[in-house]
Design a protein around this motif. Structure first.
Motif: not given
Length: 184
Positions: A107, A110, A113, A115, A118-119, A122
């Motif tokens: 997480d 992500a 990055d 994202k 998605f983080a 996660e």
């Protein structure tokens, strides 16, 4: 705030001024540094977001720069370059990082990055996994014992803290880390 050097006994009283209506008082800090016997050594002041100066208490003493904030660049989440660099997993260190290092969290990676969806997913997955592990321990009446730390009393401050046992390095050297449960 009192900041104490537990080795020398010197200490500092530091005051963070409340932000008023004037911009000049924003982020203002003032303090005094004392020797262990209570003698005033320095007067300190400035702004915690830019520069902090100190001077001796004698009349006519010149102030000197103690600390200056690094130039800030615009980064996501208001991180400094230094803070962002701490989070970045360095390839040459990956083989020696503990399995619990937050730089390895999916997480965290992500989020950094960009994202974000998605983080968030996660982070939720990891938290649910931790809750499930806690519930399983509770059902079995098992007490949680950290693998690499123990509660202890600090020899200088006499405060309770989590002391590193050194067990991680021993287990890693003996090839036992593979026996730890998957935490991510």
């Amino acid at each position: 705030m009192e900041i104490k050097n537990h080795v020398t006994g010197d200490y500092m009283n530091f005051n963070f001024k409340q932000r008023g209506w004037r911009a000049s008082s924003a982020y203002e800090v003032k303090g005094e540094v004392y020797s262990r016997d209570g003698k005033l050594q320095y007067i300190v002041g400035g702004h915690w977001d830019s520069k902090i100066y100190a001077k001796r208490p004698e009349p006519g003493a010149e102030k000197f720069l103690v600390w200056e904030a690094a130039k800030r660049t615009e980064m996501m989440f208001h991180l400094t370059n230094f803070a962002a660099g701490l989070n970045a997993p360095q390839p040459h260190l990956l083989h020696v990082l503990p399995c619990t290092d937050t730089r390895l969290r999916p997480d965290q990676r992500a989020m950094e990055d960009g994202k974000y969806d998605f983080a968030a997913d996660e982070k939720n997955r990891l938290e649910e996994k931790q809750r499930a592990a806690r519930r399983a321990r509770e059902e079995k009446n098992e007490m949680y014992n950290p693998s690499f730390f123990r509660k202890s009393i600090h020899p200088l401050t006499k405060d309770q803290y989590w002391e590193f046992t050194g067990g991680y390095w021993k287990d890693r050297a003996e090839g036992k880390l593979k026996n730890y449960k998957d935490i991510f």
